[in-house]
Scaffold this motif. Structure first.
Motif, PDB file in Angstrom:
ATOM      1  N   ASP A 195     -51.931 -12.844  -5.911  1.00 34.93           N
ATOM      2  CA  ASP A 195     -51.778 -13.802  -4.423  1.00 34.93           C
ATOM      3  C   ASP A 195     -51.089 -14.484  -3.857  1.00 34.93           C
ATOM      4  OD1 ASP A 195     -55.096 -12.622  -4.573  1.00 34.93           O
ATOM      5  OD2 ASP A 195     -55.594 -14.666  -5.825  1.00 34.93           O
ATOM      6  N   ASP A 196     -49.871 -14.029  -4.645  1.00 38.32           N
ATOM      7  CA  ASP A 196     -48.611 -15.362  -4.569  1.00 38.32           C
ATOM      8  C   ASP A 196     -47.637 -15.164  -6.489  1.00 38.32           C
ATOM      9  OD1 ASP A 196     -49.634 -16.816  -6.841  1.00 38.32           O
ATOM     10  OD2 ASP A 196     -51.297 -18.242  -5.808  1.00 38.32           O
ATOM     11  N   GLY A 197     -46.674 -15.508  -5.812  1.00 39.74           N
ATOM     12  CA  GLY A 197     -45.532 -15.548  -7.176  1.00 39.74           C
ATOM     13  C   GLY A 197     -46.010 -15.508  -8.478  1.00 39.74           C
ATOM     14  N   SER A 198     -47.080 -16.797  -8.604  1.00 41.52           N
ATOM     15  CA  SER A 198     -47.356 -16.825 -10.170  1.00 41.52           C
ATOM     16  C   SER A 198     -48.280 -15.892 -10.555  1.00 41.52           C
ATOM     17  CB  SER A 198     -48.045 -17.803 -10.107  1.00 41.52           C
ATOM     18  OG  SER A 198     -47.640 -19.559  -9.321  1.00 41.52           O
ATOM     19  N   ALA A 230     -48.260 -13.082  -9.737  1.00 42.15           N
ATOM     20  CA  ALA A 230     -48.185 -11.772  -9.755  1.00 42.15           C
ATOM     21  C   ALA A 230     -47.563 -11.174 -11.393  1.00 42.15           C
ATOM     22  CB  ALA A 230     -46.337 -11.394  -8.486  1.00 42.15           C
ATOM     23  N   VAL A 231     -46.179 -12.827 -11.981  1.00 44.45           N
ATOM     24  CA  VAL A 231     -45.511 -12.659 -12.665  1.00 44.45           C
ATOM     25  C   VAL A 231     -46.163 -13.118 -13.874  1.00 44.45           C
ATOM     26  CG1 VAL A 231     -44.354 -14.942 -13.961  1.00 44.45           C
ATOM     27  CG2 VAL A 231     -43.685 -14.493 -12.091  1.00 44.45           C
ATOM     28  N   GLU A 232     -48.255 -13.488 -13.267  1.00 44.75           N
ATOM     29  CA  GLU A 232     -48.935 -13.541 -14.453  1.00 44.75           C
ATOM     30  C   GLU A 232     -49.748 -12.738 -14.926  1.00 44.75           C
ATOM     31  OE1 GLU A 232     -49.323 -16.906 -15.143  1.00 44.75           O
ATOM     32  OE2 GLU A 232     -50.643 -16.370 -17.358  1.00 44.75           O
ATOM     33  N   GLY A 253     -34.818 -20.851 -15.792  1.00 46.44           N
ATOM     34  CA  GLY A 253     -35.957 -19.685 -14.716  1.00 46.44           C
ATOM     35  C   GLY A 253     -37.047 -20.379 -14.001  1.00 46.44           C
ATOM     36  N   TYR A 254     -37.451 -20.053 -13.173  1.00 48.36           N
ATOM     37  CA  TYR A 254     -38.715 -20.478 -12.294  1.00 48.36           C
ATOM     38  C   TYR A 254     -39.335 -19.715 -12.238  1.00 48.36           C
ATOM     39  CZ  TYR A 254     -42.636 -23.045  -9.600  1.00 48.36           C
ATOM     40  OH  TYR A 254     -43.966 -23.173  -9.039  1.00 48.36           O
ATOM     41  N   HIS A 255     -41.073 -19.307 -12.395  1.00 51.11           N
ATOM     42  CA  HIS A 255     -41.319 -17.725 -12.009  1.00 51.11           C
ATOM     43  C   HIS A 255     -43.336 -18.871 -12.162  1.00 51.11           C
ATOM     44  CE1 HIS A 255     -38.339 -15.636 -14.427  1.00 51.11           C
ATOM     45  NE2 HIS A 255     -38.157 -16.186 -15.411  1.00 51.11           N
ATOM     46  N   GLY A 256     -43.126 -19.664 -11.242  1.00 49.99           N
ATOM     47  CA  GLY A 256     -45.354 -19.990 -10.913  1.00 49.99           C
ATOM     48  C   GLY A 256     -45.409 -20.647 -11.930  1.00 49.99           C
ATOM     49  N   ASP A 257     -46.184 -21.320 -11.598  1.00 52.61           N
ATOM     50  CA  ASP A 257     -47.226 -22.550 -12.479  1.00 52.61           C
ATOM     51  C   ASP A 257     -48.815 -22.020 -12.682  1.00 52.61           C
ATOM     52  OD1 ASP A 257     -48.761 -22.166  -9.600  1.00 52.61           O
ATOM     53  OD2 ASP A 257     -48.100 -24.793  -9.426  1.00 52.61           O
ATOM     54  N   ILE A 273     -36.842 -12.023 -16.301  1.00 50.27           N
ATOM     55  CA  ILE A 273     -34.903 -13.119 -15.352  1.00 50.27           C
ATOM     56  C   ILE A 273     -35.242 -12.930 -13.874  1.00 50.27           C
ATOM     57  CG2 ILE A 273     -34.151 -10.744 -15.410  1.00 50.27           C
ATOM     58  CD1 ILE A 273     -31.686 -12.360 -15.986  1.00 50.27           C
ATOM     59  N   GLU A 274     -34.918 -13.694 -12.927  1.00 49.68           N
ATOM     60  CA  GLU A 274     -34.858 -13.489 -11.485  1.00 49.68           C
ATOM     61  C   GLU A 274     -33.433 -13.257 -11.407  1.00 49.68           C
ATOM     62  OE1 GLU A 274     -36.155 -17.652  -9.642  1.00 49.68           O
ATOM     63  OE2 GLU A 274     -35.537 -18.086 -12.166  1.00 49.68           O
ATOM     64  N   PRO A 275     -33.468 -11.692 -11.038  1.00 50.71           N
ATOM     65  CA  PRO A 275     -32.416 -11.216 -10.795  1.00 50.71           C
ATOM     66  C   PRO A 275     -31.392 -11.342  -9.536  1.00 50.71           C
ATOM     67  CG  PRO A 275     -33.932  -9.729  -9.588  1.00 50.71           C
ATOM     68  CD  PRO A 275     -34.778 -10.974 -10.440  1.00 50.71           C
ATOM     69  N   SER A 325     -43.416 -11.073  -3.763  1.00 51.25           N
ATOM     70  CA  SER A 325     -44.648 -12.097  -3.142  1.00 51.25           C
ATOM     71  C   SER A 325     -43.633 -13.075  -1.703  1.00 51.25           C
ATOM     72  CB  SER A 325     -45.105 -13.108  -4.389  1.00 51.25           C
ATOM     73  OG  SER A 325     -46.007 -13.696  -3.264  1.00 51.25           O
ATOM     74  N   LYS A 326     -43.604 -14.319  -1.657  1.00 51.98           N
ATOM     75  CA  LYS A 326     -43.387 -14.532  -0.735  1.00 51.98           C
ATOM     76  C   LYS A 326     -43.098 -13.726   0.474  1.00 51.98           C
ATOM     77  CE  LYS A 326     -40.974 -18.056  -3.739  1.00 51.98           C
ATOM     78  NZ  LYS A 326     -41.662 -19.436  -2.960  1.00 51.98           N
ATOM     79  N   GLY A 327     -41.108 -13.329   0.696  1.00 53.30           N
ATOM     80  CA  GLY A 327     -41.554 -12.529   2.239  1.00 53.30           C
ATOM     81  C   GLY A 327     -41.743 -10.836   2.195  1.00 53.30           C
TER      82      GLY A 327
HETATM   83  C1  LIG Z   1     -38.798 -16.543  -8.585  1.00 51.81           C
HETATM   84  C2  LIG Z   1     -39.999 -16.837  -8.529  1.00 51.81           C
HETATM   85  N1  LIG Z   1     -40.918 -16.361  -9.100  1.00 51.81           N
HETATM   86  C3  LIG Z   1     -42.539 -16.728  -9.136  1.00 51.81           C
HETATM   87  C4  LIG Z   1     -42.498 -18.256  -7.827  1.00 51.81           C
HETATM   88  C5  LIG Z   1     -44.032 -18.817  -8.321  1.00 51.81           C
HETATM   89  O1  LIG Z   1     -44.904 -18.150  -6.800  1.00 51.81           O
HETATM   90  P1  LIG Z   1     -46.059 -18.574  -5.969  1.00 51.81           P
HETATM   91  O2  LIG Z   1     -45.053 -20.236  -5.488  1.00 51.81           O
HETATM   92  O3  LIG Z   1     -46.144 -18.009  -4.876  1.00 51.81           O
HETATM   93  O4  LIG Z   1     -46.643 -19.013  -7.015  1.00 51.81           O
HETATM   94  C6  LIG Z   1     -41.562 -18.692  -7.491  1.00 51.81           C
HETATM   95  C7  LIG Z   1     -41.582 -20.088  -6.590  1.00 51.81           C
HETATM   96  O5  LIG Z   1     -41.127 -20.883  -6.225  1.00 51.81           O
HETATM   97  C8  LIG Z   1     -40.409 -18.829  -7.240  1.00 51.81           C
HETATM   98  O6  LIG Z   1     -39.436 -19.033  -6.986  1.00 51.81           O
END
Ligand SMILES: Cc1ncc(COP(=O)(O)O)c(C=O)c1O
Length: 449
Positions: free
Chosen positions: A121-124, A126-128, A154-158, A224-226, A287-289
């Motif tokens: 559903d969203d970035g978080s 997808a990472v989970e 690094g930020y990968h969601g919450d 990693i966020e490439p 996700s996002k785009g």
């Molecule tokens: C690199 C990266 N991964 C994961 C996320 C999490 O995405 P979401 O806020 O859609 O859950 C973000 C959100 O900014 C992000 O920048």
């Protein structure tokens, strides 16, 4: 008519704000101090319009989601068509054209055997999913690997796993006792005119090498966020670093996850950031785009050989994971329409032009004494000021409010100001944004914000 009919109809901005204040809990917001948010009534292209018709240029693409612009007629039409046909069907035990066609389109766009798509559903999420796939792939191979490796900032969601790999992001201290085991290695962020990048890269690589030497049997994956850390303040790295880092992980038999939630779909000047370094991860999160910023949809794409590890005759070997809205047809149809526009509108060429415009401003920024580490990559432009790197520093809040009052959606992160506009932005709109962005810096410097 009932008491809720108003929720669909025309309401005054005051009524909406009153309802918001009484009933809504906003993301990443301290409601004790937050000022009233603008009520956005409609949007078109790179512009948002508030309830009074005032224009606000969306210079950060609504948290980096909006790619081709708001209310694109072709995406709108695809959404309406799909809504008339099939709005939703559970995705366990059923399938449908929008999802399979999107999975095929993503497989075609991604390199090598990144062919198997798990929708979330969203970035978080997808990472989970990526973390659980990595972990369970080792379980299925008879190994318990509890450790993950992430990069500083690094930020990968919450969600819990995503938050764990983003533990160094300053956001999640309160939740540290809930987190899984994550080792953090330095991230060699670089910028225009950086003469110490090689030293920094060598430090990061030797830290990673030492960690892999001591713990590789315990490490499920590295994430990693490439090319560009997003929420850390658009911190960019060199492709050569990415390449060497992936080679190191491969040699240690550690899985590599690329979080392209923010960098995917053109942001860094390539459709996917991994293309800069010509490397393929084992898993990529998107996700996002993906939906052009329209809808909540994400994809965790894995290599065929990784998917094969989950095949068998009992459910124990499968991935016990999924969501009610996995593969939602509306979102998949919108994503397909958005992907089509990259070709139709020559979007990648427009991103190259945006980057050329950013480069002209980079020189102006670099000449200012209050600007540090100016940098640009694809549609992104960033620089640092001051020393208060707190997510919502005083200066960042003041700047955000002034930019908003002056027609720009720019949300500085701590001491980083950045732009990441939708790709449809015109040169005139960019010029307006640069001038206002710099005026905000002048005002900050003179204490008149
Ligand atoms: C690199 C990266 N991964 C994961 C996320 C999490 O995405 P979401 O806020 O859609 O859950 C973000 C959100 O900014 C992000 O920048």
């Amino acid at each position: 008519m009932n008491e809720h009919s108003n929720l669909q109809g025309s309401q005054s901005a005051e009524e909406i704000i009153a309802l918001d204040k009484r009933h809504v809990w906003h993301p990443y917001t301290q409601h004790g101090v937050e000022v009233e948010p603008p009520v956005i009534a409609r949007a078109k292209g790179a512009s948002l319009f508030d309830a009074d018709g005032r224009e606000i240029l969306d210079m950060i693409s609504s948290w980096w989601t909006c790619t081709h612009g708001h209310a694109h007629p072709k995406i709108n039409a695809a959404l309406a068509r799909q809504a008339d046909t099939l709005e939703h069907i559970m995705f366990a035990g059923f399938t449908h054209a929008p999802a399979v066609n999107l999975a095929k389109a993503l497989s075609d766009l991604l390199p090598d055997d990144l062919n198997r798509v798990f929708f979330t559903d969203d970035g978080s999420t997808a990472v989970e999913t990526a973390i659980k796939v990595a972990y369970k792939s080792w379980v299925n191979r008879g190994q318990t690997r509890r450790t993950l490796v992430a990069f500083d900032g690094g930020y990968h969601g919450d969600t819990l796993g995503a938050m764990s790999v983003g533990r160094s992001s300053q956001m999640f201290g309160a939740f540290k006792d809930l987190m899984c085991d994550v080792r953090v290695v330095p991230y060699p962020a670089t910028f225009e005119g950086d003469d110490a990048v090689e030293e920094r890269e060598a430090g990061a690589l030797s830290a990673l090498e030492a960690l892999l030497a001591d713990h590789k049997q315990d490490i499920a994956a590295l994430i990693i966020e490439p090319m560009m850390q997003g929420a850390a303040g658009l911190r960019m790295c060199r492709p050569s670093f990415l390449k060497r880092m992936v080679a190191m992980a491969r040699a240690a038999n550690v899985l590599v996850i690329f979080d392209e939630v923010a960098t995917g779909f053109g942001r860094t000047g390539k459709l996917f950031a991994m293309e800069h370094a010509d490397v393929t991860p084992d898993i990529v999160c998107l996700s996002k785009g993906l939906t052009g910023g329209y809808m909540a949809l994400a994809a965790t794409v894995v290599r065929d050989r990784l998917f094969d590890i989950f095949l068998g005759h009992d459910f124990d070997r499968a991935l016990p994971h999924g969501h009610s809205f996995t593969g939602n047809p509306l979102a998949c149809a919108v994503a397909l329409a958005s992907l089509g526009l990259f070709e139709e509108e020559q979007t990648m060429a427009r991103i190259t032009q945006i980057n050329a415009r950013h480069r002209t401003v980079l020189d102006v920024l670099a000449a200012r004494p209050d600007v540090m580490r100016p940098r640009t990559l694809g549609s992104a432009l960033a620089f640092d000021f001051g020393n208060d790197t707190q997510y919502q520093s005083d200066a960042s809040l003041k700047l955000r409010a002034w930019y908003l009052a002056n027609g720009l959606n720019i949300r500085p992160i701590g001491s980083t100001v950045y732009l990441m506009p939708p790709y449809c932005i015109t040169d005139d709109e960019l010029a307006r944004a640069y001038a206002t962005m710099i005026e905000g810096m002048d005002r900050l410097a003179s204490g008149s914000l």
